[in-house]
Design an enzyme around this catalytic site. Structure first.
Site, PDB file in Angstrom:
ATOM      1  N   GLU A 174       0.346   7.430   1.457  1.00  0.00           N
ATOM      2  CA  GLU A 174       1.190   7.970   0.393  1.00  0.00           C
ATOM      3  C   GLU A 174       0.902   7.365  -0.979  1.00  0.00           C
ATOM      4  O   GLU A 174       1.553   7.727  -1.953  1.00  0.00           O
ATOM      5  CB  GLU A 174       2.666   7.739   0.721  1.00  0.00           C
ATOM      6  CG  GLU A 174       3.150   8.459   1.965  1.00  0.00           C
ATOM      7  CD  GLU A 174       4.585   8.092   2.323  1.00  0.00           C
ATOM      8  OE1 GLU A 174       5.334   7.667   1.417  1.00  0.00           O
ATOM      9  OE2 GLU A 174       4.960   8.222   3.495  1.00  0.00           O
ATOM     10  N   HIS A 209      -1.115   2.622   2.544  1.00  0.00           N
ATOM     11  CA  HIS A 209      -0.487   3.775   3.172  1.00  0.00           C
ATOM     12  C   HIS A 209      -1.071   5.045   2.576  1.00  0.00           C
ATOM     13  O   HIS A 209      -1.503   5.062   1.409  1.00  0.00           O
ATOM     14  CB  HIS A 209       1.035   3.733   2.944  1.00  0.00           C
ATOM     15  CG  HIS A 209       1.799   4.589   3.889  1.00  0.00           C
ATOM     16  ND1 HIS A 209       1.927   5.950   3.699  1.00  0.00           N
ATOM     17  CD2 HIS A 209       2.463   4.298   5.027  1.00  0.00           C
ATOM     18  CE1 HIS A 209       2.645   6.455   4.690  1.00  0.00           C
ATOM     19  NE2 HIS A 209       2.986   5.472   5.514  1.00  0.00           N
ATOM     20  N   CYS A 222      12.004  -0.397  -1.104  1.00  0.00           N
ATOM     21  CA  CYS A 222      12.783   0.839  -1.052  1.00  0.00           C
ATOM     22  C   CYS A 222      14.283   0.534  -1.107  1.00  0.00           C
ATOM     23  O   CYS A 222      14.827  -0.100  -0.194  1.00  0.00           O
ATOM     24  CB  CYS A 222      12.461   1.602   0.221  1.00  0.00           C
ATOM     25  SG  CYS A 222      13.442   3.106   0.401  1.00  0.00           S
ATOM     26  N   CYS A 236     -17.141 -11.750   7.277  1.00  0.00           N
ATOM     27  CA  CYS A 236     -18.397 -11.838   8.016  1.00  0.00           C
ATOM     28  C   CYS A 236     -18.184 -12.462   9.387  1.00  0.00           C
ATOM     29  O   CYS A 236     -17.419 -13.412   9.537  1.00  0.00           O
ATOM     30  CB  CYS A 236     -19.414 -12.674   7.249  1.00  0.00           C
ATOM     31  SG  CYS A 236     -19.963 -11.912   5.716  1.00  0.00           S
ATOM     32  N   SER A 262       8.739   6.000  11.631  1.00  0.00           N
ATOM     33  CA  SER A 262       9.795   6.995  11.858  1.00  0.00           C
ATOM     34  C   SER A 262       9.565   7.849  13.101  1.00  0.00           C
ATOM     35  O   SER A 262      10.512   8.233  13.782  1.00  0.00           O
ATOM     36  CB  SER A 262       9.941   7.894  10.626  1.00  0.00           C
ATOM     37  OG  SER A 262       8.710   8.516  10.308  1.00  0.00           O
ATOM     38  N   THR A 319       2.091   3.091   8.660  1.00  0.00           N
ATOM     39  CA  THR A 319       2.526   1.700   8.785  1.00  0.00           C
ATOM     40  C   THR A 319       2.012   1.090  10.090  1.00  0.00           C
ATOM     41  O   THR A 319       1.601  -0.073  10.122  1.00  0.00           O
ATOM     42  CB  THR A 319       4.057   1.625   8.738  1.00  0.00           C
ATOM     43  OG1 THR A 319       4.612   2.609   9.633  1.00  0.00           O
ATOM     44  CG2 THR A 319       4.570   1.894   7.342  1.00  0.00           C
TER      45      THR A 319
END
Length: 736
Positions: free
Chosen positions: A532, A530, A654, A153, A326, A555
């Site tokens: 994905e 994301h 990853c 808020c 990327s 990202t």
């Protein structure tokens, strides 16, 4: 979001006050309509005493329940300030049980909506709201503390929540905005005295019908309804858990960033924090070799925290270091080459180094060397999915249904893009531009069929987003894309296909357990995701986005959202504490902390929402916390195994990205130039093979990327691509 504006929703609720259980008897009588209230009940004169406020409050309660019950003030909850009581703790003198009182919540909400809609003029709604703001007792200074603030808020809102012995919930609230006070008064009147399970049954969408009308601020008003309700429900859940002897929640690993530094909980978070203050000797070693040999570094956001910490510190002494998603990596490499860099080191997976090599060649920098960080293949589950025979079969099917367009995710190899483009006209997309790319394609090419791939979750999310758009007005759809209407969105849905066998191994972890835990523990936090992630996480983030508390995208979109929310808090000059659930790979934390560490005194980062889970190596561990001023912030454990974290482990991330180590980077740099060919396996080689039509892979594979760049610059598909879509078999197929 503007909670003060949003609080106008309270006007709808203001004339509906919940009765609380009491042992007193009732008096029968007809329920008066709003028109029977005296004009003085809605006057806006000078300050009134507490007695006057209470009398007007009792009158409102009298209107709510059939039978015109006599209202008496309930005793103040244990521990409350003398004489203050609950702001709306007046109980209907009917001797109702808690369940009887709770049953009134849906009816009160329905009446509330009906009554407020009867006020056709916005100014009348605002006046009604401000009137009820005057009925709300102020909280004492001891209760107006940061630990009781409602998140999200613009105005400061404080909320107290207590559970009585019989399970009834008691709420008290206050704000530094009169409109917001009126809103709080109304929402409390709906839920104060209800059973805990009834409080939890109310859905944010139940409030959507409240037309509370300050012109131009409709979305902010809905946001405030949602955020205060969600805070009430979160604290109710914690009290239920406490009564049942359960820990309120099992927190995730997190970093708490403040003016004095960074505090961490969980071993993974501790590692993140340690690398945010990197070894100065290693920073100096890297900077010296980069300067000496004119080496540029492009790295993805998902790098190992040690590498990112070193690179972030080294950026201050050597400008040719760039950390990004990327798409931007290849652009940055070209800029570095133009500035005189002789070599580019790529910290990412193999398709990223391939792209950098090809784009440098196209830009005229074939002499600049490009190097990977491993002598082994650095793979990617999405890129592998697009290289499979199943994906080729998918595209062959697309080629039989002209006019067709293949929209391929940037996270695929050049070889995939080249082979695809010779089968079906292809344009590359990113997670931040995929929706606009598809909408523009459908708008620009009549009767088009679109084939998206390879990320199945993103494809499903895009289709779900378009399904939601069919419920919007044409005006709302025009804001997203001016070439579409509700009818056009409906018509394109059967012609939108997506590949269903490709996923990112990290984002795949954002499944059902993740969503359940976020709903339980962090429902009032800012939620980032994301594109994905699986559908449940996507829907949760989209709901948060609709109330100004979330973002879905790339990202970079996530990073920008967090920076903007932090800056907004700074601009308000209030002591906000913000909490973000990071719905992407945990390596993003390094860039986020680096971006905001000098902006805000207190902020909690869940290190990795893909590591959220209901399991822990030690379920009996007490909840961890960090005290910041008068705020005790729960800190989000870190992953022992499976889908999640424990306090002793590190969070899922990853494994391919983590093959880019600091040791490899220094080894490559120290061995450049590679006169002895010691780095042959690290070199990003050019493709020597050719496409089925005899074209160079790099040449054809870059075409979909160039089409995307044209779209980004002009917001239209290039004429060449449109021609290929409409004439797929002309002049020897597609490649030009």
């Amino acid at each position: 979001m503007d909670c003060s504006a949003a609080a106008a929703a309270a006007a709808a609720m203001a004339t509906r006050v919940a009765p609380s259980p009491s042992s007193s008897s009732s008096r029968a009588g007809p329920k008066p309509s709003a028109k029977t209230l005296p004009a003085s009940a809605f006057s806006f004169g000078g300050p009134r005493g507490a007695t006057g406020r209470r009398r007007r409050l009792l009158l409102l309660r009298h209107r709510l329940v059939s039978g015109s019950p006599r209202c008496v003030r309930s005793p103040a909850p244990t521990g409350s300030d003398e004489g203050r009581g609950s702001p709306l703790a007046c109980s209907a003198a009917l001797g109702f049980s808690p369940s009887r009182a709770a049953d009134l919540v849906p009816g009160k909400l329905e009446s509330l909506v009906s009554e407020f809609r009867s006020l056709s003029e916005p100014i009348d709604r605002v006046k009604r709201l401000l009137h009820y703001a005057g009925l709300l007792p102020k909280l004492p200074d001891s209760a107006r503390v940061d630990s009781k603030r409602v998140m999200g808020c613009t105005a400061q809102v404080w909320l107290e929540v207590k559970m009585e012995q019989d399970g009834r919930m008691r709420f008290a609230a206050d704000s530094d905005s009169e409109i917001t006070r009126g809103f709080c008064s109304c929402l409390i009147s709906l839920l104060d005295g209800a059973a805990a399970e009834e409080v939890l049954k109310v859905k944010t969408e139940d409030l959507a019908a409240l037309n509370v009308g300050i012109p131009g601020a409709e979305r902010s008003r809905v946001n405030t309804w949602h955020n205060v309700l969600i805070s009430m429900q979160k604290r109710t859940k914690a009290l239920i858990a406490e009564r049942e002897g359960k820990a309120p929640f099992d927190p995730f690993p997190s970093l708490v960033v403040n003016a004095d530094g960074i505090q961490a909980k969980g071993s993974y978070a501790e590692a993140q924090a340690r690398y945010l203050s990197p070894d100065e000797f290693k920073v100096k070693e890297l900077v010296n070799v980069l300067k000496e040999k004119k080496i540029g570094v492009v790295a993805h956001f998902y790098m190992d925290p040690e590498v990112q910490g070193i690179l972030t510190a080294a950026q201050k002494q050597w400008p040719h270091i760039h950390i990004s998603d990327s798409l931007v990596m290849a652009d940055s490499a070209v800029k570095m080459a133009k500035s005189g860099c002789r070599f580019i080191t790529v910290l990412g997976v193999d398709f990223m180094s391939e792209n950098v090599r090809a784009i440098l060649d196209q830009a005229g920098f074939a002499e600049v060397g490009v190097y990977r960080m491993s002598n082994e293949r650095i793979s990617c589950s999405l890129a592998d999915a697009a290289s499979s025979p199943a994906y080729t079969n998918y595209l062959e099917g697309a080629s039989q249904s002209p006019p067709s367009l293949h929209v391929v995710y940037i996270n695929t190899s050049l070889e995939t893009k080249a082979y695809a483009h010779e089968l079906v006209p292809t344009i590359t997309c990113t997670s931040s531009n995929v929706v606009q790319t598809i909408l523009q394609a459908f708008s620009q090419v009549p009767d088009l069929t679109v084939w998206y791939g390879p990320d199945s979750y993103m494809g499903a999310n895009i289709k779900e987003l378009f399904q939601q758009m069919t419920m919007m007005t044409d005006e709302e759809i025009h804001e997203i894309h001016p070439g579409h209407s509700r009818q056009s969105i409906r018509s394109l849905l059967p012609r939108l296909h997506y590949y269903q066998e490709g996923t990112c191994i990290v984002h795949h972890l954002f499944g059902h357990e993740v969503v359940e835990k976020i709903n339980e523990m962090y429902c009032d936090a800012f939620l980032t995701a994301h594109f994905e992630v699986p559908g449940e996480m996507f829907s949760l983030a989209m709901e948060a986005k609709r109330r100004g508390m979330g973002v879905v995208g790339s990202t970079q979109n996530i990073l920008d959202f967090i920076k903007q929310r932090v800056q907004d808090a700074l601009d308000r000059k209030v002591n906000d504490h913000l909490q973000f659930v990071l719905g992407t790979e945990s390596g993003m934390v390094t860039s986020i902390v680096a971006a905001v560490r000098n902006l805000l005194a207190s902020i909690v980062f869940p290190v990795s929402s893909e590591s959220i889970t209901g399991t822990s190596t030690n379920a009996s561990l007490p909840m961890s916390s960090v005290k910041m001023g008068d705020v005790v912030l729960p800190v989000i454990p870190g992953v022992a195994s499976g889908e999640g974290c424990s306090i002793h482990g590190g969070c899922a991330s990853c494994p391919y990205m983590k093959m880019n180590t600091l040791t490899s980077l220094l080894n490559v740099c120290h061995n450049l130039p590679d006169d002895k060919n010691a780095l042959a396996t690290f070199r990003a080689e050019r493709f020597k093979s050719r496409t089925p039509h005899g074209k160079a892979i790099a040449e054809v594979g870059c075409q979909p990327i160039l089409h995307m760049r044209h779209f980004q610059a002009t917001k239209k598909l290039p004429e060449e691509l449109v021609y290929q879509i409409l004439h797929p078999n002309s002049n020897g197929m597609l490649a030009s």
